[in-house]
Design an enzyme around this catalytic site. Structure first.
Site, PDB file in Angstrom:
ATOM      1  N   SER A   1      41.739  39.317  42.408  1.00 23.19           N
ATOM      2  CA  SER A   1      40.889  40.515  42.212  1.00 23.19           C
ATOM      3  C   SER A   1      39.265  40.367  42.139  1.00 23.19           C
ATOM      4  O   SER A   1      38.797  41.314  42.283  1.00 23.19           O
ATOM      5  CB  SER A   1      41.560  41.422  41.183  1.00 23.19           C
ATOM      6  OG  SER A   1      41.327  41.111  39.987  1.00 23.19           O
ATOM      7  N   TYR A   2      38.941  39.375  41.870  1.00 26.21           N
ATOM      8  CA  TYR A   2      37.551  39.101  41.804  1.00 26.21           C
ATOM      9  C   TYR A   2      36.912  39.117  42.979  1.00 26.21           C
ATOM     10  O   TYR A   2      37.098  38.531  44.062  1.00 26.21           O
ATOM     11  CB  TYR A   2      37.021  37.694  41.058  1.00 26.21           C
ATOM     12  CG  TYR A   2      37.461  37.686  39.681  1.00 26.21           C
ATOM     13  CD1 TYR A   2      38.057  38.635  38.982  1.00 26.21           C
ATOM     14  CD2 TYR A   2      37.297  36.535  38.940  1.00 26.21           C
ATOM     15  CE1 TYR A   2      38.181  38.656  37.455  1.00 26.21           C
ATOM     16  CE2 TYR A   2      37.522  36.343  37.447  1.00 26.21           C
ATOM     17  CZ  TYR A   2      37.941  37.376  36.865  1.00 26.21           C
ATOM     18  OH  TYR A   2      38.041  37.353  35.244  1.00 26.21           O
ATOM     19  N   GLY A   3      35.847  39.865  43.113  1.00 26.93           N
ATOM     20  CA  GLY A   3      35.115  40.303  44.250  1.00 26.93           C
ATOM     21  C   GLY A   3      35.459  41.898  44.773  1.00 26.93           C
ATOM     22  O   GLY A   3      36.580  42.455  44.483  1.00 26.93           O
TER      23      GLY A   3
END
Length: 330
Positions: free
Chosen positions: A59-61
């Site tokens: 989920s990073y971004g």
């Protein structure tokens, strides 16, 4: 700029590289054209300095850039020699979104992360437990991750944003299948000290043989402030947080400045080594090569027990804390 010195064998494993900011426009103002070359140089500097643990998440971004952190890690790791690549611990966290349910609920997300990381995914982690809002999902999701380990699809399993109660329960569940919990990561710093205090989560991890990783050890930059030389307040949400907390943490920043001056180091290194003293592996957010240098330099010295006690006393007496992660369970 000179390269960071390589720490003695074993010491480099006591610091990890956090990549939450890689691809994050909301908090960190990420722009691919200007940031990707710098992030690539940061990765190269970290590897050259002996750092091997890189933490990311699917989920990073932000927005359309979701997964960008993994993509960048995968691309940058292509530059490593086969020997160095085999030493990397690329660890990602899979988010248990409501549509990812059941024992197979994270399988597609795992495959997507493994592709973005160019097949170098070493450790898969549950990003948070569903115990607070969908407790019936926690067991099947964790069982599904254990299936991946037992099938040889990934080497290690980790957890994130769990407290002592859930850690003990899941440790027992996984132990019955012969699967070890390699690590647990939670927020931890001088502005979120409770997990590292005596009788807390750090002790439980030590008893169970689980590595404790702490994210945000520099409290989104608050603990990098140099007394008498205030840094510019960033834009957006980070700026709002700094304006709210900075006036109320001055006693801590003053003490950190005093200790830093005594050792001839930066306040950031004081914050990092306070975490390390308590047996935690700080996941230091690194966006520039200079961030690598500063973190690695912290490995060259230690806080005295008296300094640790003074820092802890001031930390716990503060009237404010970093905002708690809403997904943290007990």
């Amino acid at each position: 700029m000179p390269a960071a010195s390589v720490p003695p064998t074993g010491l480099a494993s006591t610091i990890g590289v956090g990549t939450w900011a890689w691809g994050n426009q909301l908090l960190w103002g990420y722009r691919a054209d200007q940031d990707d070359p710098v992030l690539g140089a940061t990765f190269d500097r970290a590897v050259a300095a002996g750092l091997r643990l890189f933490d990311t998440a699917d989920s990073y971004g932000t927005g359309r850039l979701q997964g960008r952190s993994e993509e960048l890690l995968g691309r940058f790791s292509d530059r490593c020699s086969p020997g160095t690549a085999s030493e990397l611990v690329l660890a990602t966290k899979l988010a248990p979104f409501p549509w990812r349910w059941g024992r197979q609920g994270l399988r597609r997300a795992f495959e997507a992360s493994r592709r973005r990381l160019r097949g170098r995914l070493r450790r898969v982690q549950l990003h948070w437990s569903t115990a607070r809002y969908a407790p019936w999902q926690e067991g099947p999701l964790v069982d599904g991750l254990a299936d991946l380990v037992l099938a040889g699809d990934v080497e290690e399993l980790g957890l994130s944003n769990l407290g002592p109660q859930r850690l003990l329960a899941l440790h027992g569940r996984l132990a019955r299948r012969g699967v070890a919990i390699r690590s647990l990561q939670v927020q931890g710093s001088l502005l979120c000290p409770e997990p590292l205090l005596a009788g807390g989560l750090a002790d439980r991890c030590r008893d169970l043989g689980v590595d404790l990783l702490v994210y945000s050890p520099l409290a989104l930059g608050l603990l990098t402030q140099v007394p008498g030389h205030p840094a510019a307040v960033p834009q957006g949400l980070r700026g709002l947080l700094q304006r709210r907390l900075l006036p109320r943490i001055q006693p801590l920043l003053s003490l950190m400045g005093e200790i830093a001056g005594h050792h001839g180091v930066s306040p950031a290194q004081v914050a990092i080594n306070w975490c390390r003293h308590h047996g935690a592996v700080p996941l230091v957010g690194m966006r520039r090569p200079s961030h690598v240098d500063e973190a690695v330099d912290a490995l060259g010295w230690s806080l005295s027990p008296q300094e640790v006690d003074r820092l802890t006393a001031v930390s716990v007496s503060l009237p404010v804390r970093m905002p708690a992660n809403p997904f943290q369970s007990n």
